[in-house]
Motif scaffolding. Structure first.
Motif, mmCIF file in Angstrom:
data_model
loop_
_atom_site.group_PDB
_atom_site.id
_atom_site.type_symbol
_atom_site.label_atom_id
_atom_site.label_comp_id
_atom_site.label_asym_id
_atom_site.label_seq_id
_atom_site.Cartn_x
_atom_site.Cartn_y
_atom_site.Cartn_z
ATOM 1 N N ALA A 234 -13.744 22.508 17.629
ATOM 2 C CA ALA A 234 -12.739 23.516 17.289
ATOM 3 C C ALA A 234 -12.155 23.240 15.912
ATOM 4 C CB ALA A 234 -11.643 23.527 18.347
ATOM 5 N N ARG A 235 -11.886 21.942 15.615
ATOM 6 C CA ARG A 235 -11.353 21.607 14.296
ATOM 7 C C ARG A 235 -12.375 21.890 13.195
ATOM 8 N NH1 ARG A 235 -9.170 17.193 17.294
ATOM 9 N NH2 ARG A 235 -10.951 15.889 16.701
ATOM 10 N N THR A 236 -13.652 21.630 13.514
ATOM 11 C CA THR A 236 -14.704 21.907 12.527
ATOM 12 C C THR A 236 -14.879 23.398 12.311
ATOM 13 O OG1 THR A 236 -15.850 19.873 13.203
ATOM 14 C CG2 THR A 236 -17.133 21.499 11.964
ATOM 15 N N PHE A 237 -14.895 24.143 13.421
ATOM 16 C CA PHE A 237 -15.083 25.589 13.317
ATOM 17 C C PHE A 237 -13.888 26.269 12.657
ATOM 18 C CE2 PHE A 237 -17.874 25.316 17.343
ATOM 19 C CZ PHE A 237 -18.938 24.890 16.564
ATOM 20 N N ALA A 238 -12.721 25.607 12.713
ATOM 21 C CA ALA A 238 -11.521 26.230 12.150
ATOM 22 C C ALA A 238 -11.654 26.429 10.643
ATOM 23 C CB ALA A 238 -10.294 25.387 12.467
ATOM 24 N N ASP A 239 -12.472 25.594 9.978
ATOM 25 C CA ASP A 239 -12.626 25.694 8.528
ATOM 26 C C ASP A 239 -13.778 26.596 8.118
ATOM 27 O OD1 ASP A 239 -10.520 23.902 8.265
ATOM 28 O OD2 ASP A 239 -11.842 22.156 8.322
ATOM 29 N N ASN A 257 -13.265 30.635 16.853
ATOM 30 C CA ASN A 257 -12.548 30.015 15.744
ATOM 31 C C ASN A 257 -11.579 31.014 15.109
ATOM 32 O OD1 ASN A 257 -14.424 31.654 14.548
ATOM 33 N ND2 ASN A 257 -14.969 30.230 12.917
#
Length: 481
Positions: A234-239, A257
């Motif tokens: 989720a943190r990776t997809f957020a960017d 995301n």
């Protein structure tokens, strides 16, 4: 009566007598099995390996051995082999000897005989009272179960009618944190399901007041790792600037995301409620974010085709939306039947592509308006562009040829249409030369007598321009002649 009928009747009579004799033998053996002495002996009758009858005490022994009828003889011989190791080998000699009798050091006597294909095995023991062999088998079974329960790493316990713990194995005691049983034992598992103990997670289940529990540490650890992995994703997809939606095998939204919300305008609470794939597509359709077909039924079929194509990794489309936006939508299959949809706004890219194509068309229009025939070659000597004047001069339009055309091929055509001249060799060498170059020019004579001026010069990036201009006098003759 013919002789053949007499022989047939005699054969039938012999067969009936043989069957009667077999029934007599079997009945005799059954009576011998039933005539078991009252001192606790056991008698078994086998037809091959199949148990056909046994005495009451023999049934108790088979029950103690947990031997079903199909495997009764095998289990019996395995059990007797503990007392008489040579018994199995001796029983294989029954066909030759007809009778075998053995006695163990503990006083167990085994007598086996074979009559008419029926094997009779009789057991007798010198121990007084009830069948000692059956008792021994039961005692061995109890000892075996006790060892299994004592060494089991799974907590086992029994509860009374009020739910109190009335018995537990050592694994339960260890889970309770006590080195020795202390009664009453604590009630570790008040209900079925996962329980967090001081020693770790365990899952309990009860049946008929008997409880069983097994460790869940690995499962809990795996779930925690999965949760952490999802958070990392989720943190990776957020960017990511691309909208991402991952659906499970039931086609329910599991991961999305922020870019998906920014791109589609779908509310977070709607996406967080794990909507289905078609619910998401319906919401996009309501916001005019899906190409609108003529009818809704056709649209639903199109979305079903989208799901099927994405499941097989074949879905990739460009959506021209009513609002002027352009999206690239890609479907990719994931393990375990899951599916991911990626939404990318390529409106700017499409605008740049259209602008680039417009610039190319404008540039082509400009050089087509020139009176000089122009042919431009790449650093490798491949024709890149030419204009309309070039096509008229040489009666050749390279734009109609699908394959690439090189400087060597064109120089051969030009050479064949003109008088011999060293200029063509210079042009061909110049077009494939790398590094700093100095252009040149010269006059050519066509085979029809007209003169042509030719120039060649270097362009930025290593390209080459070759220009052709008909001689002024020839132009006037062509114009006014």
């Amino acid at each position: 009566m013919p002789i053949g009928w007499i022989d047939l009747l005699r054969a039938e009579a012999v067969a009936l007598l043989a069957c009667a004799g077999g029934f007599v033998v079997l009945d005799t053996l059954r009576r011998r099995a039933a005539a078991t002495p009252a001192d606790g002996g056991s008698v078994f009758l086998f037809d091959g390996d199949r148990l056909i009858d046994c005495s009451p005490s023999a049934r108790l022994l088979l029950a103690a051995l947990d031997a079903e009828p199909p495997e009764a003889r095998r289990r019996l011989q395995e059990h007797l082999a503990h007392h008489l190791p040579d018994l199995t080998d001796r029983l294989t000699q029954l066909d030759r000897e007809g009778r075998v009798q053995m006695t163990s050091p503990s006083g167990l006597t085994v007598e086996a005989s074979l009559h008419g294909g029926i094997t009779r095995i009789a057991l007798d023991s010198d121990a007084p009272g009830q069948d000692a062999l059956t008792q021994a088998a039961q005692s061995a079974e109890i000892a075996r179960l006790r060892r299994i329960v004592q060494h089991a790493q799974t907590p086992l316990w029994e509860e009374g009618t009020a739910g109190e713990v009335t018995w537990a194995n050592p694994a339960y005691v260890r889970a309770a944190g006590a080195s020795a049983p202390q009664w009453p034992l604590p009630h570790l598992f008040p209900q079925d399901g996962p329980v967090n103990l001081a020693s770790g997670w365990m899952h309990a289940m009860r049946q008929a007041q008997v409880g069983t529990a097994w460790p869940l540490d690995r499962a809990v650890l795996a779930e925690a790792q999965l949760r952490e992995f999802r958070q990392t994703l989720a943190r990776t997809f957020a960017d990511l600037p691309i909208g991402l939606a991952i659906f499970d095998r039931q086609r329910l939204l599991q991961i999305f995301n922020p870019a998906l919300m920014d791109l589609t305008g779908l509310p977070p609470d709607m996406l967080s409620s794990r909507p289905s794939l078609f619910s998401v597509l319906d919401a996009l359709r309501e916001r005019a974010l899906i190409p609108e077909p003529k009818d809704y039924r056709h649209w639903r079929k199109q979305m079903i085709d989208l799901e099927e194509a994405a499941t097989h990794g074949r879905f990739e489309e460009t959506w021209n939306l009513p609002g002027g936006q352009t999206w690239r939508v890609v479907g990719r299959p994931h393990p375990d039947g899951a599916m991911a949809l990626l939404f990318e706004d390529i409106s700017g890219e499409m605008t740049r592509t259209r602008r680039y194509r417009a610039d190319l068309e404008l540039g082509q229009s400009v050089i087509d308006a020139m009176t000089e025939g122009v042919a431009v070659f790449s650093p490798s000597g491949t024709l890149v562009i030419s204009n309309a004047a070039y096509a008229r001069m040489w009666d050749d339009d390279p734009g109609t040829i699908v394959a690439e055309v090189g400087i060597g091929t064109l120089c051969a055509r030009w050479r064949a249409a003109t008088a011999p001249s060293p200029l063509w060799a210079e042009v061909e060498h110049f077009a494939v030369t790398l590094g700093p170059r100095t252009g040149g020019q010269g006059t050519l004579h066509l085979l029809d007598g007209r003169r042509m001026e030719c120039r060649f010069t270097a362009l930025p990036g290593g390209a080459t321009l070759v220009g052709f201009q008909m001689h002024e006098a020839a132009q006037k003759v062509a114009r006014y002649g």
